[in-house]
Design a protein around this motif. Structure first.
Motif, mmCIF file in Angstrom:
data_model
loop_
_atom_site.group_PDB
_atom_site.id
_atom_site.type_symbol
_atom_site.label_atom_id
_atom_site.label_comp_id
_atom_site.label_asym_id
_atom_site.label_seq_id
_atom_site.Cartn_x
_atom_site.Cartn_y
_atom_site.Cartn_z
ATOM 1 N N THR A 1 67.425 -28.065 12.479
ATOM 2 C CA THR A 1 67.239 -27.100 11.410
ATOM 3 C C THR A 1 66.116 -26.133 11.754
ATOM 4 O OG1 THR A 1 67.943 -28.778 9.839
ATOM 5 C CG2 THR A 1 66.786 -26.890 8.942
ATOM 6 N N GLU A 2 66.326 -24.857 11.460
ATOM 7 C CA GLU A 2 65.319 -23.841 11.744
ATOM 8 C C GLU A 2 65.289 -22.806 10.621
ATOM 9 O OE1 GLU A 2 65.031 -20.244 14.897
ATOM 10 O OE2 GLU A 2 65.280 -22.232 15.763
ATOM 11 N N VAL A 3 64.082 -22.402 10.221
ATOM 12 C CA VAL A 3 63.899 -21.330 9.247
ATOM 13 C C VAL A 3 62.778 -20.419 9.739
ATOM 14 C CG1 VAL A 3 64.698 -22.651 7.240
ATOM 15 C CG2 VAL A 3 62.280 -22.653 7.821
ATOM 16 N N GLU A 4 62.801 -19.176 9.284
ATOM 17 C CA GLU A 4 61.739 -18.238 9.640
ATOM 18 C C GLU A 4 61.136 -17.659 8.371
ATOM 19 O OE1 GLU A 4 60.821 -14.448 12.549
ATOM 20 O OE2 GLU A 4 62.632 -15.655 12.843
ATOM 21 N N LEU A 5 59.801 -17.605 8.339
ATOM 22 C CA LEU A 5 59.071 -17.086 7.187
ATOM 23 C C LEU A 5 58.093 -16.013 7.655
ATOM 24 C CD1 LEU A 5 58.164 -20.542 5.609
ATOM 25 C CD2 LEU A 5 60.021 -19.031 4.927
ATOM 26 N N GLN A 6 57.821 -15.060 6.800
ATOM 27 C CA GLN A 6 56.851 -14.006 7.087
ATOM 28 C C GLN A 6 55.579 -14.278 6.285
ATOM 29 O OE1 GLN A 6 57.572 -11.707 9.479
ATOM 30 N NE2 GLN A 6 59.466 -12.873 9.654
ATOM 31 N N VAL A 7 54.435 -14.058 6.917
ATOM 32 C CA VAL A 7 53.152 -14.266 6.262
ATOM 33 C C VAL A 7 52.401 -12.938 6.285
ATOM 34 C CG1 VAL A 7 50.999 -15.585 6.277
ATOM 35 C CG2 VAL A 7 53.102 -16.626 7.144
ATOM 36 N N ASN A 8 51.920 -12.511 5.119
ATOM 37 C CA ASN A 8 51.102 -11.308 5.058
ATOM 38 C C ASN A 8 49.964 -11.548 4.081
ATOM 39 O OD1 ASN A 8 52.023 -10.708 2.394
ATOM 40 N ND2 ASN A 8 53.860 -9.814 3.262
ATOM 41 N N GLY A 9 49.193 -10.530 3.809
ATOM 42 C CA GLY A 9 48.031 -10.668 2.942
ATOM 43 C C GLY A 9 48.365 -11.042 1.515
ATOM 44 N N ARG A 10 49.617 -10.906 1.128
ATOM 45 C CA ARG A 10 50.015 -11.249 -0.240
ATOM 46 C C ARG A 10 50.635 -12.642 -0.331
ATOM 47 N NH1 ARG A 10 51.847 -5.825 -2.952
ATOM 48 N NH2 ARG A 10 52.795 -7.302 -4.356
ATOM 49 N N THR A 11 50.710 -13.337 0.776
ATOM 50 C CA THR A 11 51.328 -14.665 0.812
ATOM 51 C C THR A 11 50.326 -15.712 0.357
ATOM 52 O OG1 THR A 11 52.634 -13.947 2.725
ATOM 53 C CG2 THR A 11 52.580 -16.302 2.277
ATOM 54 N N ASP A 12 50.762 -16.635 -0.459
ATOM 55 C CA ASP A 12 49.936 -17.754 -0.898
ATOM 56 C C ASP A 12 50.305 -18.958 -0.037
ATOM 57 O OD1 ASP A 12 50.180 -20.319 -2.932
ATOM 58 O OD2 ASP A 12 48.325 -19.171 -3.171
ATOM 59 N N SER A 13 49.316 -19.625 0.559
ATOM 60 C CA SER A 13 49.612 -20.709 1.497
ATOM 61 C C SER A 13 50.337 -21.878 0.825
ATOM 62 C CB SER A 13 48.351 -21.190 2.211
ATOM 63 O OG SER A 13 47.381 -21.617 1.290
ATOM 64 N N ALA A 14 50.031 -22.169 -0.434
ATOM 65 C CA ALA A 14 50.750 -23.243 -1.138
ATOM 66 C C ALA A 14 52.206 -22.851 -1.348
ATOM 67 C CB ALA A 14 50.083 -23.546 -2.474
ATOM 68 N N ARG A 15 52.431 -21.588 -1.697
ATOM 69 C CA ARG A 15 53.800 -21.117 -1.884
ATOM 70 C C ARG A 15 54.540 -21.091 -0.534
ATOM 71 N NH1 ARG A 15 54.718 -15.994 -5.506
ATOM 72 N NH2 ARG A 15 52.491 -16.304 -5.412
ATOM 73 N N LEU A 16 53.813 -20.769 0.536
ATOM 74 C CA LEU A 16 54.404 -20.781 1.879
ATOM 75 C C LEU A 16 54.905 -22.179 2.230
ATOM 76 C CD1 LEU A 16 54.937 -19.142 4.481
ATOM 77 C CD2 LEU A 16 52.643 -19.796 5.213
ATOM 78 N N LEU A 17 54.110 -23.193 1.929
ATOM 79 C CA LEU A 17 54.513 -24.574 2.185
ATOM 80 C C LEU A 17 55.739 -24.934 1.360
ATOM 81 C CD1 LEU A 17 54.049 -27.297 3.538
ATOM 82 C CD2 LEU A 17 52.504 -27.867 1.670
ATOM 83 N N ALA A 18 55.735 -24.580 0.088
ATOM 84 C CA ALA A 18 56.886 -24.871 -0.778
ATOM 85 C C ALA A 18 58.130 -24.145 -0.271
ATOM 86 C CB ALA A 18 56.577 -24.481 -2.213
ATOM 87 N N GLN A 19 57.957 -22.901 0.136
ATOM 88 C CA GLN A 19 59.072 -22.100 0.646
ATOM 89 C C GLN A 19 59.636 -22.725 1.926
ATOM 90 O OE1 GLN A 19 57.663 -18.153 1.465
ATOM 91 N NE2 GLN A 19 59.649 -17.223 1.102
ATOM 92 N N ALA A 20 58.754 -23.150 2.827
ATOM 93 C CA ALA A 20 59.193 -23.773 4.077
ATOM 94 C C ALA A 20 59.932 -25.076 3.805
ATOM 95 C CB ALA A 20 57.993 -24.027 4.986
ATOM 96 N N THR A 21 59.377 -25.896 2.934
ATOM 97 C CA THR A 21 59.990 -27.180 2.606
ATOM 98 C C THR A 21 61.369 -26.989 1.988
ATOM 99 O OG1 THR A 21 57.793 -28.117 2.272
ATOM 100 C CG2 THR A 21 59.644 -29.335 1.353
ATOM 101 N N GLU A 22 61.475 -26.060 1.044
ATOM 102 C CA GLU A 22 62.757 -25.814 0.388
ATOM 103 C C GLU A 22 63.782 -25.230 1.351
ATOM 104 O OE1 GLU A 22 65.644 -25.636 -2.673
ATOM 105 O OE2 GLU A 22 63.881 -26.870 -2.293
ATOM 106 N N ALA A 23 63.361 -24.283 2.171
ATOM 107 C CA ALA A 23 64.284 -23.669 3.129
ATOM 108 C C ALA A 23 64.794 -24.705 4.130
ATOM 109 C CB ALA A 23 63.597 -22.513 3.859
ATOM 110 N N LEU A 24 63.913 -25.585 4.581
ATOM 111 C CA LEU A 24 64.337 -26.640 5.509
ATOM 112 C C LEU A 24 65.281 -27.619 4.816
ATOM 113 C CD1 LEU A 24 61.007 -27.223 7.400
ATOM 114 C CD2 LEU A 24 63.151 -26.434 8.413
ATOM 115 N N ARG A 25 65.004 -27.954 3.552
ATOM 116 C CA ARG A 25 65.879 -28.870 2.816
ATOM 117 C C ARG A 25 67.276 -28.268 2.689
ATOM 118 N NH1 ARG A 25 68.258 -29.358 -1.615
ATOM 119 N NH2 ARG A 25 67.362 -27.529 -2.598
ATOM 120 N N ILE A 26 67.363 -27.000 2.334
ATOM 121 C CA ILE A 26 68.653 -26.329 2.186
ATOM 122 C C ILE A 26 69.373 -26.241 3.523
ATOM 123 C CG2 ILE A 26 69.726 -24.097 1.674
ATOM 124 C CD1 ILE A 26 67.544 -23.795 -0.529
ATOM 125 N N ALA A 27 68.644 -25.872 4.571
ATOM 126 C CA ALA A 27 69.269 -25.756 5.894
ATOM 127 C C ALA A 27 69.795 -27.110 6.366
ATOM 128 C CB ALA A 27 68.269 -25.183 6.902
#
Length: 135
Positions: A98-124
């Protein structure tokens, strides 16, 4: 759904490919920034040749193979570096097939990034294994 996941795939290490975007050399490279924390030194490294990468990319691509428990700290470090440098980075995360790609910028929240990564990996994973719910 507050139970732990006994799924062996969920316990596999994550392989991250982090690609920072920078128009000029930063005062502290992302790799040096991450290596300030000793727990990441053995698991985070440069993907290859120093400098001379594609235009807009100051650091060579960074490779990390980490346990899921280390992701929050790594994402916090990445986010703080992105904020300090006023730049962006992309993260390609792989676990198993399984592979997902996420973008990180100055408006990204690290906790939300973790949740987004976890959810995207679960779906994939669900899509790959055909365990998605049908009608």
């Amino acid at each position: 759904m507050t139970e732990t996941n006994p799924d062996p795939v969920a316990r596999q290490p994550f392989r991250l490919t982090i690609t920072p975007r920078q128009r000029q050399a930063p005062p502290v490279t992302l790799l040096d920034w991450i290596h300030r924390r000793p727990e990441y030194r053995p698991v985070v490294r440069s993907a290859g040749g120093a400098g001379g990468g594609r235009a807009g990319f100051s650091d060579a691509v960074i490779i990390a193979v980490v346990a899921q428990a280390l992701l929050p700290g790594l994402f916090n470090l990445l986010q703080s570096w992105v904020d300090q440098q006023r730049t962006e980075a992309s993260i390609r995360i792989q676990t198993g097939e399984t592979e997902v790609e996420l973008q990180v910028n100055g408006r990204t929240d690290s906790a939300r990034l973790l949740a987004q990564a976890t959810e995207a990996l679960r779906i994939a994973r669900a899509e790959q294994t055909g365990t998605e719910t049908a009608g």
